[in-house]
Structure formats: structure tokens, C-alpha cells
Design a protein around this motif. Sequence first.
Motif, PDB file in Angstrom:
ATOM      1  N   ALA A 163      -8.449  -8.600  -4.357  1.00  0.00           N
ATOM      2  CA  ALA A 163      -9.359  -9.666  -3.961  1.00  0.00           C
ATOM      3  C   ALA A 163     -10.757  -9.099  -3.747  1.00  0.00           C
ATOM      4  CB  ALA A 163      -8.854 -10.313  -2.679  1.00  0.00           C
ATOM      5  N   ARG A 164     -11.746  -9.900  -3.963  1.00  0.00           N
ATOM      6  CA  ARG A 164     -13.130  -9.519  -3.708  1.00  0.00           C
ATOM      7  C   ARG A 164     -13.318  -9.439  -2.195  1.00  0.00           C
ATOM      8  NH1 ARG A 164     -17.269  -9.486  -6.999  1.00  0.00           N
ATOM      9  NH2 ARG A 164     -16.205 -10.739  -8.561  1.00  0.00           N
ATOM     10  N   SER A 165     -14.024  -8.419  -1.724  1.00  0.00           N
ATOM     11  CA  SER A 165     -14.284  -8.307  -0.288  1.00  0.00           C
ATOM     12  C   SER A 165     -15.742  -7.940  -0.061  1.00  0.00           C
ATOM     13  CB  SER A 165     -13.373  -7.272   0.361  1.00  0.00           C
ATOM     14  OG  SER A 165     -13.819  -5.980   0.105  1.00  0.00           O
ATOM     15  N   VAL A 166     -16.245  -8.294   1.122  1.00  0.00           N
ATOM     16  CA  VAL A 166     -17.641  -8.017   1.424  1.00  0.00           C
ATOM     17  C   VAL A 166     -17.815  -6.608   1.977  1.00  0.00           C
ATOM     18  CG1 VAL A 166     -18.308 -10.406   1.773  1.00  0.00           C
ATOM     19  CG2 VAL A 166     -17.423  -9.089   3.695  1.00  0.00           C
ATOM     20  N   ARG A 167     -16.729  -5.999   2.478  1.00  0.00           N
ATOM     21  CA  ARG A 167     -16.811  -4.613   2.960  1.00  0.00           C
ATOM     22  C   ARG A 167     -15.486  -3.919   2.722  1.00  0.00           C
ATOM     23  NH1 ARG A 167     -16.297  -7.253   8.019  1.00  0.00           N
ATOM     24  NH2 ARG A 167     -18.475  -7.780   7.889  1.00  0.00           N
ATOM     25  N   SER A 168     -15.561  -2.620   2.570  1.00  0.00           N
ATOM     26  CA  SER A 168     -14.357  -1.822   2.384  1.00  0.00           C
ATOM     27  C   SER A 168     -14.592  -0.428   2.956  1.00  0.00           C
ATOM     28  CB  SER A 168     -13.974  -1.743   0.904  1.00  0.00           C
ATOM     29  OG  SER A 168     -15.003  -1.138   0.160  1.00  0.00           O
ATOM     30  N   LEU A 169     -13.502   0.298   3.142  1.00  0.00           N
ATOM     31  CA  LEU A 169     -13.564   1.621   3.738  1.00  0.00           C
ATOM     32  C   LEU A 169     -12.581   2.545   3.038  1.00  0.00           C
ATOM     33  CD1 LEU A 169     -14.214   3.668   6.072  1.00  0.00           C
ATOM     34  CD2 LEU A 169     -12.359   2.582   7.334  1.00  0.00           C
ATOM     35  N   CYS A 170     -13.030   3.759   2.795  1.00  0.00           N
ATOM     36  CA  CYS A 170     -12.168   4.817   2.280  1.00  0.00           C
ATOM     37  C   CYS A 170     -12.277   5.984   3.253  1.00  0.00           C
ATOM     38  CB  CYS A 170     -12.619   5.245   0.883  1.00  0.00           C
ATOM     39  SG  CYS A 170     -11.668   6.627   0.227  1.00  0.00           S
ATOM     40  N   MET A 171     -11.140   6.466   3.728  1.00  0.00           N
ATOM     41  CA  MET A 171     -11.146   7.593   4.662  1.00  0.00           C
ATOM     42  C   MET A 171     -10.586   8.828   3.977  1.00  0.00           C
ATOM     43  SD  MET A 171      -9.108   8.278   8.184  1.00  0.00           S
ATOM     44  CE  MET A 171      -7.949   9.521   7.676  1.00  0.00           C
ATOM     45  N   LEU A 172     -11.305   9.915   4.071  1.00  0.00           N
ATOM     46  CA  LEU A 172     -10.839  11.201   3.578  1.00  0.00           C
ATOM     47  C   LEU A 172     -10.684  12.106   4.789  1.00  0.00           C
ATOM     48  CD1 LEU A 172     -13.324  11.611   0.615  1.00  0.00           C
ATOM     49  CD2 LEU A 172     -10.966  10.856   0.495  1.00  0.00           C
ATOM     50  N   GLY A 173      -9.482  12.592   5.000  1.00  0.00           N
ATOM     51  CA  GLY A 173      -9.240  13.438   6.160  1.00  0.00           C
ATOM     52  C   GLY A 173      -8.721  14.792   5.740  1.00  0.00           C
ATOM     53  N   ASN A 174      -9.156  15.810   6.439  1.00  0.00           N
ATOM     54  CA  ASN A 174      -8.697  17.173   6.176  1.00  0.00           C
ATOM     55  C   ASN A 174      -8.005  17.655   7.445  1.00  0.00           C
ATOM     56  OD1 ASN A 174      -8.287  19.729   5.252  1.00  0.00           O
ATOM     57  ND2 ASN A 174     -10.425  20.355   5.323  1.00  0.00           N
ATOM     58  N   ASN A 175      -6.666  17.745   7.381  1.00  0.00           N
ATOM     59  CA  ASN A 175      -5.952  18.159   8.579  1.00  0.00           C
ATOM     60  C   ASN A 175      -5.000  19.305   8.296  1.00  0.00           C
ATOM     61  OD1 ASN A 175      -3.565  17.136   7.562  1.00  0.00           O
ATOM     62  ND2 ASN A 175      -3.528  15.360   8.870  1.00  0.00           N
ATOM     63  N   SER A 176      -4.451  19.840   9.362  1.00  0.00           N
ATOM     64  CA  SER A 176      -3.608  21.023   9.249  1.00  0.00           C
ATOM     65  C   SER A 176      -2.278  20.731   8.548  1.00  0.00           C
ATOM     66  CB  SER A 176      -3.351  21.617  10.633  1.00  0.00           C
ATOM     67  OG  SER A 176      -2.740  20.656  11.478  1.00  0.00           O
ATOM     68  N   GLY A 177      -1.916  19.477   8.394  1.00  0.00           N
ATOM     69  CA  GLY A 177      -0.680  19.117   7.710  1.00  0.00           C
ATOM     70  C   GLY A 177      -0.755  19.262   6.202  1.00  0.00           C
ATOM     71  N   ALA A 178      -1.938  19.481   5.657  1.00  0.00           N
ATOM     72  CA  ALA A 178      -2.095  19.627   4.210  1.00  0.00           C
ATOM     73  C   ALA A 178      -1.299  20.823   3.699  1.00  0.00           C
ATOM     74  CB  ALA A 178      -3.566  19.779   3.848  1.00  0.00           C
ATOM     75  N   ARG A 179      -1.159  21.842   4.530  1.00  0.00           N
ATOM     76  CA  ARG A 179      -0.419  23.043   4.124  1.00  0.00           C
ATOM     77  C   ARG A 179       1.023  22.694   3.783  1.00  0.00           C
ATOM     78  NH1 ARG A 179       2.832  26.313   7.119  1.00  0.00           N
ATOM     79  NH2 ARG A 179       2.198  25.229   8.991  1.00  0.00           N
ATOM     80  N   LYS A 180       1.663  21.894   4.620  1.00  0.00           N
ATOM     81  CA  LYS A 180       3.063  21.526   4.390  1.00  0.00           C
ATOM     82  C   LYS A 180       3.222  20.718   3.106  1.00  0.00           C
ATOM     83  CE  LYS A 180       3.900  21.403   9.317  1.00  0.00           C
ATOM     84  NZ  LYS A 180       4.060  20.529  10.474  1.00  0.00           N
ATOM     85  N   VAL A 181       2.275  19.839   2.854  1.00  0.00           N
ATOM     86  CA  VAL A 181       2.322  19.019   1.643  1.00  0.00           C
ATOM     87  C   VAL A 181       2.183  19.903   0.402  1.00  0.00           C
ATOM     88  CG1 VAL A 181       1.142  17.202   0.362  1.00  0.00           C
ATOM     89  CG2 VAL A 181       1.424  17.003   2.833  1.00  0.00           C
ATOM     90  N   LEU A 182       1.232  20.821   0.418  1.00  0.00           N
ATOM     91  CA  LEU A 182       1.037  21.723  -0.722  1.00  0.00           C
ATOM     92  C   LEU A 182       2.274  22.585  -0.957  1.00  0.00           C
ATOM     93  CD1 LEU A 182      -2.638  22.816  -0.061  1.00  0.00           C
ATOM     94  CD2 LEU A 182      -1.820  21.266  -1.834  1.00  0.00           C
ATOM     95  N   GLU A 183       2.909  23.042   0.118  1.00  0.00           N
ATOM     96  CA  GLU A 183       4.124  23.850  -0.026  1.00  0.00           C
ATOM     97  C   GLU A 183       5.247  23.044  -0.671  1.00  0.00           C
ATOM     98  OE1 GLU A 183       4.905  25.294   3.913  1.00  0.00           O
ATOM     99  OE2 GLU A 183       3.391  26.889   3.747  1.00  0.00           O
ATOM    100  N   ARG A 184       5.403  21.761  -0.255  1.00  0.00           N
ATOM    101  CA  ARG A 184       6.450  20.919  -0.848  1.00  0.00           C
ATOM    102  C   ARG A 184       6.195  20.675  -2.326  1.00  0.00           C
ATOM    103  NH1 ARG A 184       6.343  17.054   3.806  1.00  0.00           N
ATOM    104  NH2 ARG A 184       4.958  15.907   2.435  1.00  0.00           N
ATOM    105  N   ILE A 185       4.929  20.422  -2.686  1.00  0.00           N
ATOM    106  CA  ILE A 185       4.603  20.185  -4.090  1.00  0.00           C
ATOM    107  C   ILE A 185       4.916  21.428  -4.912  1.00  0.00           C
ATOM    108  CG2 ILE A 185       2.691  19.822  -5.711  1.00  0.00           C
ATOM    109  CD1 ILE A 185       1.407  18.042  -3.556  1.00  0.00           C
ATOM    110  N   CYS A 186       4.523  22.585  -4.406  1.00  0.00           N
ATOM    111  CA  CYS A 186       4.760  23.833  -5.126  1.00  0.00           C
ATOM    112  C   CYS A 186       6.256  24.089  -5.290  1.00  0.00           C
ATOM    113  CB  CYS A 186       4.077  24.983  -4.404  1.00  0.00           C
ATOM    114  SG  CYS A 186       3.959  26.468  -5.410  1.00  0.00           S
ATOM    115  N   GLU A 187       7.041  23.842  -4.241  1.00  0.00           N
ATOM    116  CA  GLU A 187       8.495  24.024  -4.330  1.00  0.00           C
ATOM    117  C   GLU A 187       9.092  23.119  -5.405  1.00  0.00           C
ATOM    118  OE1 GLU A 187      10.442  23.377  -0.592  1.00  0.00           O
ATOM    119  OE2 GLU A 187       9.243  24.919   0.402  1.00  0.00           O
ATOM    120  N   ASP A 188       8.671  21.851  -5.423  1.00  0.00           N
ATOM    121  CA  ASP A 188       9.193  20.916  -6.415  1.00  0.00           C
ATOM    122  C   ASP A 188       8.827  21.320  -7.836  1.00  0.00           C
ATOM    123  OD1 ASP A 188      10.258  19.466  -4.347  1.00  0.00           O
ATOM    124  OD2 ASP A 188       8.705  17.904  -4.377  1.00  0.00           O
TER     125      ASP A 188
END
Length: 145
Positions: free
Chosen positions: A69-94
Motif C-alpha cells: 500500500a502507498r504510505s506517507v511515511r516509512s522506516l527502515c532500521m539497521l541494527g548492529n548487535n552482538s548476536g550477528a556472530r551467532k547468525v554468521l556461524e549458523r550460516i557458515c555451518e549450513d
Amino acid sequence: MTVRQNLLYEKYMGCCLLYRGDAMTKDINAAIAAVKATQNISFFEGCPNGFKYGISSRASQVVGNSELARSVRSLCMLGNNSGARKVLERICEDVLKMHNVRAFCHWFVAEGYEEMEIDSACDSLSKISNHYEEIVCYLNKRGFG
């Protein structure tokens, strides 16, 4: 790629909020203050602000037959947190599991990749994961944890 994380146990190093459309600085600052007051999000203590934001006055566009739908405002959040390490490890394992049984290797070769490039990509992911771990350890040693 969508990733689920339990953010109660992870700390943010930074958060970027990208607003489009009818967004007022006063409202953005009030929203950030409200989020900080709830204490549902935690930052390393060495990150005094934690949030940065940008505003584009142009509203987002809707593409042709899109279901959005068309909207008059929107938001995108980019976060850098310490949990990124676990995600990268899971991707590499897979990826390594699939590579060890040679699953999908023919697709990469057909696209012009060499098999060694898959190993190189996993090594790069491991290095990034280790870098996150080093950052978290450094911040914790300095008392920013």
C-alpha cells in the motif's frame, strides 16, 4: 534473509533509523526516547547515543502491480548487535554441511564459480564472526558491557 534472535541477551553497538516521507525530527526524538525508556533494547555502554537517523522527505514509491500500500511515511532500521556472530556461524555451518555432501555445487559451477570460492566465502564468514567476538570481548574488558 530474515533472522530470529533473542535480543534480550544481545547488546547493540549501533542502530540506524532511515525515515522516508512525512517524518518530523521532534517525533523521531520522542520515539527514540520512548524506546530507550522501555529498556527492551540495550547498548554497549561505550555507545552513548546508540541511535543515528536520517530523513528523506520523499515518500517511498509503489511499483506497478505491487501489493504494498502507498504510505506517507516509512522506516527502515539497521541494527548492529552482538548476536550477528551467532547468525554468521549458523550460516557458515549450513553452507559447509551442504558443501561437504556436494549439494548445489553444480549450480555454482554452472554460474562460473569455482569450488574453492565456496571455501573462501566460508573462511570470510568465519573471519567476520571472529571479529564480532573480538569486539564483544574488547568492549566487555573495557567495562562497556
